[in-house]
Design a protein around this motif. Structure first.
Motif, PDB file in Angstrom:
ATOM      1  N   ASN A  74       0.820  -1.204   0.000  1.00  0.00           N
ATOM      2  CA  ASN A  74       0.000   0.000   0.000  1.00  0.00           C
ATOM      3  C   ASN A  74       0.860   1.264   0.000  1.00  0.00           C
ATOM      4  O   ASN A  74       0.501   2.272  -0.595  1.00  0.00           O
ATOM      5  CB  ASN A  74      -0.918  -0.003   1.230  1.00  0.00           C
ATOM      6  CG  ASN A  74      -1.792  -1.239   1.295  1.00  0.00           C
ATOM      7  OD1 ASN A  74      -2.612  -1.481   0.438  1.00  0.00           O
ATOM      8  ND2 ASN A  74      -1.584  -2.058   2.331  1.00  0.00           N
ATOM      9  N   VAL A  75       1.999   1.172   0.674  1.00  0.00           N
ATOM     10  CA  VAL A  75       2.940   2.288   0.701  1.00  0.00           C
ATOM     11  C   VAL A  75       3.716   2.362  -0.611  1.00  0.00           C
ATOM     12  O   VAL A  75       3.963   3.453  -1.152  1.00  0.00           O
ATOM     13  CB  VAL A  75       3.905   2.140   1.895  1.00  0.00           C
ATOM     14  CG1 VAL A  75       4.941   3.252   1.880  1.00  0.00           C
ATOM     15  CG2 VAL A  75       3.139   2.164   3.207  1.00  0.00           C
ATOM     16  N   MET A  76       4.093   1.203  -1.143  1.00  0.00           N
ATOM     17  CA  MET A  76       4.870   1.177  -2.379  1.00  0.00           C
ATOM     18  C   MET A  76       4.111   1.815  -3.542  1.00  0.00           C
ATOM     19  O   MET A  76       4.727   2.364  -4.469  1.00  0.00           O
ATOM     20  CB  MET A  76       5.272  -0.257  -2.726  1.00  0.00           C
ATOM     21  CG  MET A  76       6.189  -0.374  -3.933  1.00  0.00           C
ATOM     22  SD  MET A  76       7.754   0.529  -3.721  1.00  0.00           S
ATOM     23  CE  MET A  76       8.809  -0.768  -3.050  1.00  0.00           C
ATOM     24  N   VAL A  77       2.796   1.769  -3.490  1.00  0.00           N
ATOM     25  CA  VAL A  77       1.990   2.453  -4.505  1.00  0.00           C
ATOM     26  C   VAL A  77       2.351   3.934  -4.553  1.00  0.00           C
ATOM     27  O   VAL A  77       2.456   4.527  -5.631  1.00  0.00           O
ATOM     28  CB  VAL A  77       0.486   2.265  -4.210  1.00  0.00           C
ATOM     29  CG1 VAL A  77      -0.355   3.257  -4.994  1.00  0.00           C
ATOM     30  CG2 VAL A  77       0.055   0.844  -4.540  1.00  0.00           C
ATOM     31  N   ARG A  78       2.561   4.535  -3.385  1.00  0.00           N
ATOM     32  CA  ARG A  78       2.905   5.954  -3.331  1.00  0.00           C
ATOM     33  C   ARG A  78       4.277   6.218  -3.945  1.00  0.00           C
ATOM     34  O   ARG A  78       4.496   7.237  -4.596  1.00  0.00           O
ATOM     35  CB  ARG A  78       2.878   6.438  -1.873  1.00  0.00           C
ATOM     36  CG  ARG A  78       1.548   6.227  -1.154  1.00  0.00           C
ATOM     37  CD  ARG A  78       0.487   7.197  -1.661  1.00  0.00           C
ATOM     38  NE  ARG A  78       0.781   8.562  -1.307  1.00  0.00           N
ATOM     39  CZ  ARG A  78       0.463   9.132  -0.149  1.00  0.00           C
ATOM     40  NH1 ARG A  78      -0.156   8.422   0.793  1.00  0.00           N
ATOM     41  NH2 ARG A  78       0.748  10.396   0.072  1.00  0.00           N
ATOM     42  N   VAL A  79       5.210   5.300  -3.707  1.00  0.00           N
ATOM     43  CA  VAL A  79       6.549   5.445  -4.289  1.00  0.00           C
ATOM     44  C   VAL A  79       6.463   5.340  -5.808  1.00  0.00           C
ATOM     45  O   VAL A  79       7.042   6.160  -6.536  1.00  0.00           O
ATOM     46  CB  VAL A  79       7.515   4.378  -3.739  1.00  0.00           C
ATOM     47  CG1 VAL A  79       8.934   4.657  -4.228  1.00  0.00           C
ATOM     48  CG2 VAL A  79       7.473   4.330  -2.215  1.00  0.00           C
ATOM     49  N   LEU A  80       5.740   4.338  -6.286  1.00  0.00           N
ATOM     50  CA  LEU A  80       5.594   4.150  -7.727  1.00  0.00           C
ATOM     51  C   LEU A  80       4.951   5.366  -8.373  1.00  0.00           C
ATOM     52  O   LEU A  80       5.377   5.800  -9.458  1.00  0.00           O
ATOM     53  CB  LEU A  80       4.770   2.895  -8.016  1.00  0.00           C
ATOM     54  CG  LEU A  80       4.467   2.608  -9.492  1.00  0.00           C
ATOM     55  CD1 LEU A  80       5.752   2.468 -10.299  1.00  0.00           C
ATOM     56  CD2 LEU A  80       3.615   1.342  -9.621  1.00  0.00           C
ATOM     57  N   ASP A  81       3.946   5.924  -7.741  1.00  0.00           N
ATOM     58  CA  ASP A  81       3.292   7.124  -8.282  1.00  0.00           C
ATOM     59  C   ASP A  81       4.303   8.248  -8.488  1.00  0.00           C
ATOM     60  O   ASP A  81       4.284   8.934  -9.518  1.00  0.00           O
ATOM     61  CB  ASP A  81       2.184   7.604  -7.342  1.00  0.00           C
ATOM     62  CG  ASP A  81       0.919   6.767  -7.445  1.00  0.00           C
ATOM     63  OD1 ASP A  81       0.773   6.030  -8.449  1.00  0.00           O
ATOM     64  OD2 ASP A  81       0.082   6.850  -6.527  1.00  0.00           O
ATOM     65  N   LYS A  82       5.192   8.429  -7.517  1.00  0.00           N
ATOM     66  CA  LYS A  82       6.200   9.489  -7.621  1.00  0.00           C
ATOM     67  C   LYS A  82       7.170   9.211  -8.770  1.00  0.00           C
ATOM     68  O   LYS A  82       7.576  10.128  -9.493  1.00  0.00           O
ATOM     69  CB  LYS A  82       6.956   9.636  -6.305  1.00  0.00           C
ATOM     70  CG  LYS A  82       6.149  10.268  -5.180  1.00  0.00           C
ATOM     71  CD  LYS A  82       6.989  10.396  -3.920  1.00  0.00           C
ATOM     72  CE  LYS A  82       6.253  11.180  -2.833  1.00  0.00           C
ATOM     73  NZ  LYS A  82       5.058  10.487  -2.348  1.00  0.00           N
ATOM     74  N   VAL A  83       7.553   7.947  -8.930  1.00  0.00           N
ATOM     75  CA  VAL A  83       8.468   7.569 -10.017  1.00  0.00           C
ATOM     76  C   VAL A  83       7.823   7.873 -11.373  1.00  0.00           C
ATOM     77  O   VAL A  83       8.459   8.437 -12.276  1.00  0.00           O
ATOM     78  CB  VAL A  83       8.849   6.088  -9.913  1.00  0.00           C
ATOM     79  CG1 VAL A  83       9.639   5.640 -11.151  1.00  0.00           C
ATOM     80  CG2 VAL A  83       9.659   5.828  -8.652  1.00  0.00           C
TER      81      VAL A  83
END
Length: 214
Positions: A74-83
């Motif tokens: 769920n947190v990694m989704v936020r990282v991917l969005d930024k990438v």
């Protein structure tokens, strides 16, 4: 870090398998093997939170390859969005425990490791879960170069003190110890989302930099 469950998170991450992996076998993909085996300078963050720190570094240093390791899908989704939003091509994401992937990373050892605001696991019975416990230090040693730098930041004084002792006993030598990062903030300091939150509440931020073979 706890976030509201996103039932669609894994499917979303898997739609971008050229950037993020969610299964160990995915690290065998050609695109991932090329990234891991390349001779570029590589830095890794274990426990990337929502990704401001690692994506800012990737944007500032396009000649360095970055790997973001975060367990929570769920947190990694936020990282991917930024990438994706910043169209970064020098960063890859791994949504797996570091214990399961160190052999792949060791194919081409990395130059630097970042540990930012790791879970302090304050109870004694949970000591082995702390990311500066000697068990984890031995894992990092497997995929870091001999002269690699570890940078560790936290707002938790007890965890910081524990980390100083644990790393010293393991053989690390400290390049820098900063007991109040925001008092005289280094020009190159990148504030994570949690760093901003803790600092705004008056918490002191601690940082150390260390090498195993200084």
């Amino acid at each position: 870090m706890r976030m509201r469950n996103k039932p669609w998170a894994i499917d979303y991450l898997n739609q971008h398998s050229e950037i993020v992996v969610t299964e160990v076998d995915d690290l065998q993909q050609d695109v991932w093997q090329q990234f891991i085996r390349s001779n570029d300078i590589k830095h890794i963050e274990v426990g990337s939170g929502m990704g401001r720190f690692i994506t800012t570094l990737a944007k500032q240093n396009p000649y360095i390859q970055y790997i973001s390791v975060e367990l929570d899908k769920n947190v990694m989704v936020r990282v991917l969005d930024k990438v994706l939003e910043q169209n970064l091509d020098n960063i890859r994401l791994i949504c797996l425990p570091i214990e399961e992937i160190h052999d792949y990373l060791a194919i081409n050892p990395l130059d630097q490791l970042y540990l930012n605001f790791s879970d302090p696991w304050p109870k004694n019975r949970h000591e082995k879960r702390r990311l500066t416990h000697h068990n984890y230090l031995s894992i990092y040693e497997k995929f870091l170069k001999d002269d690699a730098l570890i940078q560790f930041k936290t707002d938790n004084r007890k965890l910081f003190e524990y980390s100083l002792i644990s790393m010293s006993q393991y053989g690390y030598q400290f390049v820098d110890i900063n007991l109040h990062v925001h008092d005289r903030e280094p020009d190159d300091n990148i504030r994570t989302e949690y760093e901003e939150k803790f600092s705004s509440k008056g918490s002191r931020i601690y940082m150390l930099k260390a090498k195993l073979n200084e």
